[in-house]
Structure formats: C-alpha cells, structure tokens
Design an enzyme around this catalytic site. Structure first.
Site, mmCIF file in Angstrom:
data_model
loop_
_atom_site.group_PDB
_atom_site.id
_atom_site.type_symbol
_atom_site.label_atom_id
_atom_site.label_comp_id
_atom_site.label_asym_id
_atom_site.label_seq_id
_atom_site.Cartn_x
_atom_site.Cartn_y
_atom_site.Cartn_z
ATOM 1 N N ASP A 264 48.354 10.673 -28.557
ATOM 2 C CA ASP A 264 49.798 10.949 -28.548
ATOM 3 C C ASP A 264 50.234 11.633 -29.836
ATOM 4 O OD1 ASP A 264 52.434 10.879 -27.640
ATOM 5 O OD2 ASP A 264 52.800 8.829 -28.324
ATOM 6 N N GLU A 267 51.354 17.166 -31.252
ATOM 7 C CA GLU A 267 51.836 18.570 -31.238
ATOM 8 C C GLU A 267 51.609 19.242 -32.593
ATOM 9 O OE1 GLU A 267 53.519 15.887 -30.123
ATOM 10 O OE2 GLU A 267 52.966 16.298 -28.050
ATOM 11 N N ASP A 377 57.200 12.549 -22.138
ATOM 12 C CA ASP A 377 58.377 11.687 -21.970
ATOM 13 C C ASP A 377 59.400 12.249 -20.996
ATOM 14 O OD1 ASP A 377 57.048 10.284 -23.859
ATOM 15 O OD2 ASP A 377 58.437 10.702 -25.495
HETATM 16 O O1 MIG Z 1 58.040 8.999 -29.803
HETATM 17 O O2 MIG Z 1 54.034 5.415 -28.455
HETATM 18 O O3 MIG Z 1 54.932 10.207 -25.089
HETATM 19 O O4 MIG Z 1 54.243 7.805 -23.852
HETATM 20 O O5 MIG Z 1 55.107 5.431 -25.074
HETATM 21 C C1 MIG Z 1 57.521 8.116 -28.885
HETATM 22 C C2 MIG Z 1 55.334 5.393 -27.975
HETATM 23 C C3 MIG Z 1 56.032 7.944 -29.090
HETATM 24 C C4 MIG Z 1 55.550 9.030 -27.053
HETATM 25 C C5 MIG Z 1 54.713 9.021 -25.828
HETATM 26 C C6 MIG Z 1 55.029 7.812 -25.016
HETATM 27 C C7 MIG Z 1 54.769 6.576 -25.836
HETATM 28 C C8 MIG Z 1 55.603 6.617 -27.106
HETATM 29 N N1 MIG Z 1 55.329 7.840 -27.857
#
Ligand code: MIG
Length: 653
Positions: A264, A267, A377
């Site tokens: 996660d 980017e 998201d």
């Molecule tokens: O800014 O880890 O897309 O699936 O639950 C949020 C918390 C950070 C973004 C991910 C989302 C995840 C969340 N993360």
C-alpha cells in the site's frame, strides 16, 4: 479521430469502457475520490487501442507524467503529451482488437499467477485490531458456514506502523494465530507500506541508513516525508541493491507462515514533506492577526489542501539507479512497480516453487508480471460499482488479470442492497475481497439481515471457481483477457460496440450486472442466442433460452444471473467453504447446443508452477447422439463417457 472510432484501454481510470471524450493522465496518485473529473488514479497504464476504419494499439513507455487527451479538448483530436522527449512508442497493428491486445501482451510478458486459494472469498477491514478480533471474524465465517479463504491485516497489526514489525500488545503471538487459522483453511494477508519509520533502534530504518538505501534529498541526505508513522524515508527500490534488501524483509513474515501480502501507499503517498510543513507554518505566521480577505483566505485553504501528494515534493527527492542520480518525478510511475518487484524477486529467488499472493495499489504496465492490483479507496456508492464493472476489461487489456475492487465500497457507509449487488458482480473478479475503511459501518457478510442471501452468493463464487480458474489460466498463458467488452467478440455488431454495462467473462459467458439502487431488473442486449442461467445458489438454478436481441430481465435481489453463449460449454463445481475443499473433478455441464461442441479446460493443484504441463488440460465434449447427449471428457489419452440426463443441456429440437 473519425466519428465512429472507439478507444479502449488506460487500465485504472475513471469513466466508461470507451474512453473517448476525456483526458487521462499517467501519474500514480493516492486519491480516494474516484469521481468523473479525476484524470489520474493509483496506476499508470499507458496503453490504448483504437477501433475504427484503422485499428491499432499504442503503448507509450515513459515512467514520468504522460497525458492522453482523447478528444476532450477537440473532439476529433487525440493528443499525447509526454513530459520529455525520451520515451519508447510502440504501435501495434493486427486485424482485431483481441489480436492487437494479444500482441501487446506478448510484448509486455506473462501476467502474474496467484495461488488458487486467492480465488476464494477474502475478508478485510481497516483494521481487525487484535488476535481476538481476527479469531472472532474467522469464527463467524466458519460457524455460520460462509465460505472464506483469507482474512486481511491492515496497518494496526504493526508496531506503530513500522513495516515488518508486529505489535506486541495486539498480536503477541502472531505465529500461533497464523497456524490456527491455517487449520481452518484461512490465510492471513498483512499489508506493507512504502514508507519506513525513522526511529533509532528499528532495524529496517538502521540498515537502510547504514547502507544508503533510502531516497535522498537535494543535499544527498535521506529524504523525509510524513506518512502513517509520522516521519519516514522511502526505500530506494529503483536501486537494485536496495530493492533486494527491501524485498528480503518480507521473509520474516513469510517464515512465520504468511503466504500473501498487499503493498500500500506506494505511489508513493505522502502526507507532507518537511519543506512543505515549514512553508505552511511560515505562511500561517505571516497572516497571524491579519484580516483574511477572499484571496488570502483561499490561498491558506489551498496551501493546506495541496500539502498531500504535492508535485514540488515529488521533484525534490532522488533515486540512485546504478550510480546515476534520477529525480523522482521523472520515474514516479515506477515506484510502486519496483516496491512490488522487490518482494517478487526475493520470493522467486528464495522460494522458486511457491506461489505467493501479492498485489499492489500503485502500478505501471510491467508490474502485472509480478503481482495483481486492487483498485484502491473507492466509495460505497452505486456509481463506484459501475466504475468497477467498466474498469475490469481495461485492467485486463493492460495485463492486470488478478484484480478487483473493495467490494461494498471502502469509504462511506455501505448498504445491504449495495453490498449484495456488488457481491453479485464481485463473484466474477479474480480478487474477490470485501474491504472497508476505519469508522465506516461494518460490512462483513454476517453484519446483515440477509446473511442467507450473501452466503449463497459467495457459495456461487466457489461454484464458479472451476470455470473462472480455467479461464484465468488460459488468459494468462495465451495472452487473452478474462473480462472483455462485447465489441471485441462481436466487432461487426454496431449495437454490441456501444454496450457499456455488460461484459464477456471468458469464452463461454456474458454478464449483465445490476448496479442501480432498487432496480429489480434491467434491459440486456444479447448479440447472439444465449441461455439465461438464474442462480439462487449453486444448486438452485433455472434456465431460459433467449434469442439474439433486446430483452428485459427480472433480477431479484437474491438471484445471480449470467448468460451462456449458444454452443459454448459452461460448468459449475460444487459449493465448498474454502478452495482446498473444492471438488474439481465433479462438474455440472451447462450448455445450449445445436451442434457438437467442446471446451478446453485448465486445472492444476493451485500451488506449483509447471503451468504448461499437458496434464493440466482436458477437453470436454458435448455431443448429440441417438436423441440424447453424450458428454465426453478427454484427458491424457483417457476418455470418460457419460450419457447425460439432459437436465442442464438444452437443444432446440
Ligand atoms: O490512507 O492502511 O488503500 O485499503 O485500508 C489510508 C489503511 C491507507 C489505504 C488503502 C486502504 C487501507 C488504508 N490505506
């Protein structure tokens, strides 16, 4: 562009299947509002296909910002704006859309193959915060007989959001939990974030500093960004040594028994940079005690709003690629790609025989070889379900076959009807995961009054796995799409070319998902004769034959409908509560045939990697003989004959 030209592609992007009339920008972005006006989402997928008098595909291989203006500014003009003149441009010509895509896919390499259990239902939430809570979720599923194969660990399993650590207080015995869940045939899948917390004594931080493995600022010092744990450094995954080092960190969790990961914030997402914060504070101090007028007020407001994922910040740090210093923004779209590659390379080198589940949020074409993606998201809105439907074929065109959206919607509160309809579509997506944001309404299957309906829908997913897995693997091995627009199958049918809300799934079926609140039916366009299959559960089915053309179809909330193409073979397995319990030998063949037909089926153990072995293939034949159907299955020179009782096979006589 000519009036009748259609444009497909761009993978993870907003709007419809035909991408004409808007512009799309490749610059991986953490944005949780996937609304119509957005030009960029998490992935950068610089590939499109034009279908018209002349048909071709185009791939712009450039890792920085690229803009594709597909008739937004001037409706007859397609403009591609690349930031610098150092890109590779591929133009792919072939007679059909499918063939253009196949040629492109050959060029970019074979798509990722997950373990078979990753085709099971998966449950996530930000976050299941403790061992007890995870156990409770597992118990709900198993006691209520809702099928499941994986539960996710979001950031709270870590110690203060430090990658590759485990919270002592909330997960004091993770290893035991992993083993316990394995006994119940449930895999635990932890999240890994891109940023590494700056903290003395934290080994990942210290090793990274010692070896110079973090991205650096203008002065050559490790670049500081703010994300979850506060201040972090970004591992320089574009540097091969740093990449191997970061990837090898995954081994500690793997050694505990973890067989799946999701990457996660790669980017990479950035809440702020030190400079950004300093400037903000300075400007606040400058207006202190002053009368804020329209201009100064909105300037302040924008300063706050623009702190996150700011371009100036992306222009202020550097990678070291084999001794060459490269400014981040010029290779921005390769960050998530290389973070995911880091894990994949280490897995391949250390556990070459093992399939590991891996998917990422940010991506670039090429990363599809290492992992899948989820679409980030989204929101619990009906329009986002439609977006999910329309995005799937585009992702497939770009090689991302193992993909799916957060079912039910991530942000905002979902509703029972929305999650039911979303699941009815989600049973077809290879990644079928229910995930939701912190603070939103609970959306596990057992949180709803209609738990029986949801249980049966998930059950249908397991019945579909033999077909889905076969079609998935053939798509990977033959460079085909699992989801594709009707126009690709029926290019001369002008009606089919305009269909935006129905999809082909593999070679035998078409789906027409429900995505409108309170609707209990919809119009469906059939480009050829098809057999409608209604499923209340895997076993409770009804059939009707429909002629090519327009039809209004009732779709009650408790029914999944799908269409089997005439003279194509479709099949269902039996219900099971996890993938390892699936019986992949006993299938029910479903078809509407007026000629002899056959289907090449792929299946394997779902774990090992000899994908091309001939033993994985079998041929299913349906033949009309002596006024009855014969079903023949041919495998490794053995043929099994069966006279069919005629229950699921229809003939026009
Ligand atoms: O800014 O880890 O897309 O699936 O639950 C949020 C918390 C950070 C973004 C991910 C989302 C995840 C969340 N993360």
């Amino acid at each position: 562009m000519k009036e009748e030209d259609l444009v497909y592609g761009f993978g993870e992007a907003v709007r419809g299947i035909n991408k004409r009339g808007f512009s799309y920008e490749s610059f991986c972005l953490d944005d949780d509002m996937h609304t119509e006006q957005k030009h960029s989402l998490y992935g950068a997928h610089n590939f499109f296909m034009v279908s018209g008098e002349e048909s071709f595909g185009v791939f712009v291989d450039y890792p920085g910002r690229v803009r594709f203006d597909v008739g937004e500014t001037v409706s007859s003009k397609f403009m591609i704006i690349v930031e610098e003149f150092c890109f590779d441009l591929y133009i792919i010509e072939a007679p059909t859309m499918k063939e253009i895509n196949r040629e492109f896919r050959k060029l970019i390499g074979r798509s990722y193959i997950p373990p078979k259990w990753a085709f099971g239902y998966q449950q996530s939430r930000w976050s299941y915060k403790s061992e007890e809570e995870v156990r409770e979720v597992a118990t709900h599923f198993r006691e209520k007989h809702i099928p499941i194969d994986a539960i996710y660990l979001d950031i709270d399993y870590m110690d203060h959001f430090k990658d590759f650590t485990v919270s002592n207080t909330n997960f004091p015995n993770l290893q035991q939990l992993i083993e316990e869940l394995k006994q119940q045939r449930i895999n635990l899948v932890p999240i890994i974030d891109a940023g590494v917390k700056m903290e003395e004594g934290y080994s990942v931080y210290e090793e990274g500093i010692r070896n110079g493995y973090f991205c650096t600022d203008e002065n050559g010092e490790p670049f500081v960004a703010g994300v979850w744990p506060g201040k972090v450094h970004f591992p320089d995954v574009l540097n091969p040594d740093a990449r191997t080092w970061f990837g090898s960190q995954y081994k500690s969790l793997y050694d505990m028994g973890i067989e799946g990961f999701w990457n996660d914030m790669n980017e990479p997402a950035m809440f702020y940079s030190l400079d950004g914060i300093a400037q903000l504070i300075e400007s606040i101090e400058n207006v202190k005690g002053k009368n804020l007028d329209m201009d100064t007020f909105f300037q302040m407001k924008d300063k706050f709003a623009n702190m996150m994922n700011n371009l100036t910040d992306y222009q202020s740090f550097y990678h070291n690629v084999n001794g060459v210093r490269i400014r981040h923004d010029k290779v921005h779209n390769l960050y998530g790609f290389n973070m995911t590659r880091a894990a994949k390379e280490v897995f391949d080198n250390n556990y070459p025989e093992k399939r590991i589940l891996l998917f990422s949020r940010a991506s670039y074409i090429g990363m599809h070889r290492y992992a899948g993606i989820w679409t980030g998201d989204n929101r619990s809105w009906w329009s986002q379900l439609l977006l999910n439907i329309q995005m799937m074929p585009a992702l497939n065109m770009c090689g991302f076959l193992y993909s799916g959206a957060d079912i039910g919607g991530f942000g905002d509160n979902t509703t029972e009807e929305l999650i039911i309809r979303w699941m009815q579509f989600g049973i077809f997506t290879p990644l079928m995961r229910n995930h939701s944001a912190a603070g939103t309404r609970r959306q596990e299957p057992y949180a709803w009054e209609k738990i029986d309906v949801i249980r049966k829908i998930i059950g249908i997913r397991y019945g579909l796995i033999p077909y889905l897995y076969s079609e998935y693997m053939k798509a990977v091995l033959n460079n085909e799409m699992l989801f594709y627009p009707l126009a690709f199958e029926y290019p001369d049918d002008s009606r089919a070319r305009g269909v935006e809300n129905q999809l082909m799934v593999g070679e035998s079926i078409m789906i027409a998902p429900m995505y409108i609140q309170n609707a209990r039916g919809r119009y469906v366009y059939l480009p050829e004769d098809m057999l409608l299959v209604r499923l209340k559960s895997v076993k409770e089915r009804e059939y009707s034959m429909y002629k090519k053309g327009d039809h209004y179809i009732d779709v009650p909330l408790d029914e999944v409908v799908l269409f089997v193409r005439k003279n194509h073979i479709f099949f269902l397995g039996n219900e099971a509560e996890s993938v390892p319990e699936l019986d992949s030998e006993n299938l029910e063949i479903i078809a509407w045939a007026d000629e002899d037909i056959s289907y090449q089926r792929y299946d394997d153990d779902g774990e090992t990697k000899k994908y091309r072995a001939s033993e994985h293939y079998s041929t299913i034949w349906v033949e009309w003989e002596n006024n009855q159907y014969d079903i023949k299955v041919q495998k490794d020179n053995n043929t099994i004959f069966k006279h069919y009782d005629g229950q699921n096979i229809f003939h026009p006589f």
